[in-house]
Design a protein around this motif. Structure first.
Motif, mmCIF file in Angstrom:
data_model
loop_
_atom_site.group_PDB
_atom_site.id
_atom_site.type_symbol
_atom_site.label_atom_id
_atom_site.label_comp_id
_atom_site.label_asym_id
_atom_site.label_seq_id
_atom_site.Cartn_x
_atom_site.Cartn_y
_atom_site.Cartn_z
ATOM 1 N N MET A 42 0.815 -1.201 0.000
ATOM 2 C CA MET A 42 0.000 0.000 0.000
ATOM 3 C C MET A 42 0.859 1.267 0.000
ATOM 4 N N VAL A 43 1.985 1.229 0.720
ATOM 5 C CA VAL A 43 2.890 2.386 0.727
ATOM 6 C C VAL A 43 3.441 2.634 -0.672
ATOM 7 N N SER A 44 3.919 1.568 -1.316
ATOM 8 C CA SER A 44 4.481 1.702 -2.651
ATOM 9 C C SER A 44 3.421 2.149 -3.662
ATOM 10 N N LEU A 45 2.252 1.522 -3.608
ATOM 11 C CA LEU A 45 1.181 1.860 -4.548
ATOM 12 C C LEU A 45 0.690 3.295 -4.363
ATOM 13 N N SER A 46 0.475 3.685 -3.116
ATOM 14 C CA SER A 46 -0.052 5.027 -2.870
ATOM 15 C C SER A 46 0.940 6.100 -3.295
ATOM 16 N N SER A 47 2.216 5.884 -3.016
ATOM 17 C CA SER A 47 3.232 6.862 -3.426
ATOM 18 C C SER A 47 3.306 6.955 -4.946
ATOM 19 N N CYS A 48 3.216 5.803 -5.604
ATOM 20 C CA CYS A 48 3.230 5.781 -7.065
ATOM 21 C C CYS A 48 2.020 6.521 -7.633
ATOM 22 N N LEU A 49 0.850 6.234 -7.083
ATOM 23 C CA LEU A 49 -0.377 6.850 -7.600
ATOM 24 C C LEU A 49 -0.402 8.358 -7.343
ATOM 25 N N PHE A 50 0.022 8.778 -6.143
ATOM 26 C CA PHE A 50 0.097 10.212 -5.861
ATOM 27 C C PHE A 50 1.012 10.912 -6.864
ATOM 28 N N THR A 51 2.126 10.277 -7.180
ATOM 29 C CA THR A 51 3.075 10.880 -8.123
ATOM 30 C C THR A 51 2.476 10.963 -9.519
ATOM 31 N N ILE A 52 1.821 9.898 -9.955
ATOM 32 C CA ILE A 52 1.190 9.891 -11.279
ATOM 33 C C ILE A 52 0.129 10.987 -11.370
ATOM 34 N N LEU A 53 -0.737 11.067 -10.364
ATOM 35 C CA LEU A 53 -1.808 12.070 -10.385
ATOM 36 C C LEU A 53 -1.247 13.486 -10.359
ATOM 37 N N SER A 54 -0.205 13.684 -9.561
ATOM 38 C CA SER A 54 0.374 15.019 -9.462
ATOM 39 C C SER A 54 0.981 15.451 -10.793
ATOM 40 N N LEU A 55 1.624 14.500 -11.486
ATOM 41 C CA LEU A 55 2.199 14.827 -12.790
ATOM 42 C C LEU A 55 1.122 15.092 -13.827
ATOM 43 N N LYS A 56 0.002 14.367 -13.726
ATOM 44 C CA LYS A 56 -1.095 14.586 -14.672
ATOM 45 C C LYS A 56 -1.797 15.913 -14.408
ATOM 46 N N ILE A 57 -2.024 16.202 -13.120
ATOM 47 C CA ILE A 57 -2.704 17.452 -12.773
ATOM 48 C C ILE A 57 -1.803 18.640 -13.039
#
Length: 210
Positions: A39-54
């Motif tokens: 969950m730590v790895s997935l959440s950090s990855c997803l936050f990074t992806i969303l931040s780059l998209k936004i």
């Protein structure tokens, strides 16, 4: 469409990395194990992806906010027993897993895989080096309670030296009929074993903890 497909690949890589690191922690029965690291790895990855998209004006703030949010997880796995603090390695592993997840989310797959390899080397291989060092240089807290007979427990400090111990800290406390001493000693595992065997056979000791 290609970007969405790449993001899914990144999430799967983050899941695999979290699973590998978490499996090692789970194998050693640590408080943060398989599911936590995933969950730590997935959440950090997803936050990074969303931040780059936004779109984020300052990427440094992204990393700082993710690591700050993980601070409470690290604090939750650290605890103090009588003479040592435990859980620091697991707490730092959580932080490292988050950093790797962020690297995956940002698209740095080779970097993240290499970092995962380094983490596994540290967690799996270096533990044998750590155990070797602890075997030769081990700190323990000893507590001895004896009847009070107008004397201190300084004689035990001489005994500790005979068994090759280094006295780091000592305190003595007297009650009406008893005197209690507490020492932090450093020595080899074998010397600790020989010392405790002697102390357990000492008839003048009422209570002994080590």
């Amino acid at each position: 469409m290609y970007a969405d497909y790449a993001d899914l690949i990144h999430l799967l890589v983050a899941l695999a990395i979290g699973a590998v690191i978490g499996a090692e922690r789970e194998y050693r029965s640590k408080s943060a194990g398989l599911r936590t690291m995933i969950m730590v790895s997935l959440s950090s990855c997803l936050f990074t992806i969303l931040s780059l998209k936004i779109g984020v004006e300052n990427p440094d703030r992204l990393a700082a906010n993710i690591l700050t949010g993980l601070g409470f997880l690290g604090a939750g796995v650290i605890f103090k027993d009588e003479n040592r603090i435990s859980g620091i390695t697991t707490a730092t592993t959580i932080w490292m897993t988050a950093a790797i997840g962020m690297a995956v989310g940002a698209g740095y797959l080779i970097l993240s895989l290499f970092a995962t390899l380094i983490v596994l080397i540290v967690l799996i291989l270096l533990i044998y080096v750590q155990e070797r060092i602890e075997h030769r240089h081990q700190a323990r807290t000893y507590r001895i309670v004896c009847p009070y007979r107008q004397e201190t427990l300084d004689k035990y400090e001489e005994l500790f030296k005979e068994y090759g111990m280094q006295v780091i800290r000592n305190t003595q406390r007297k009650t009406e009929h008893r005197i209690t001493g507490r020492w932090v000693l450093i020595g080899t595992a074998d010397n600790h074993r020989h010392l405790t065997e002697y102390l357990l056979d000492d008839p003048s000791i009422i209570e002994l903890s080590f």
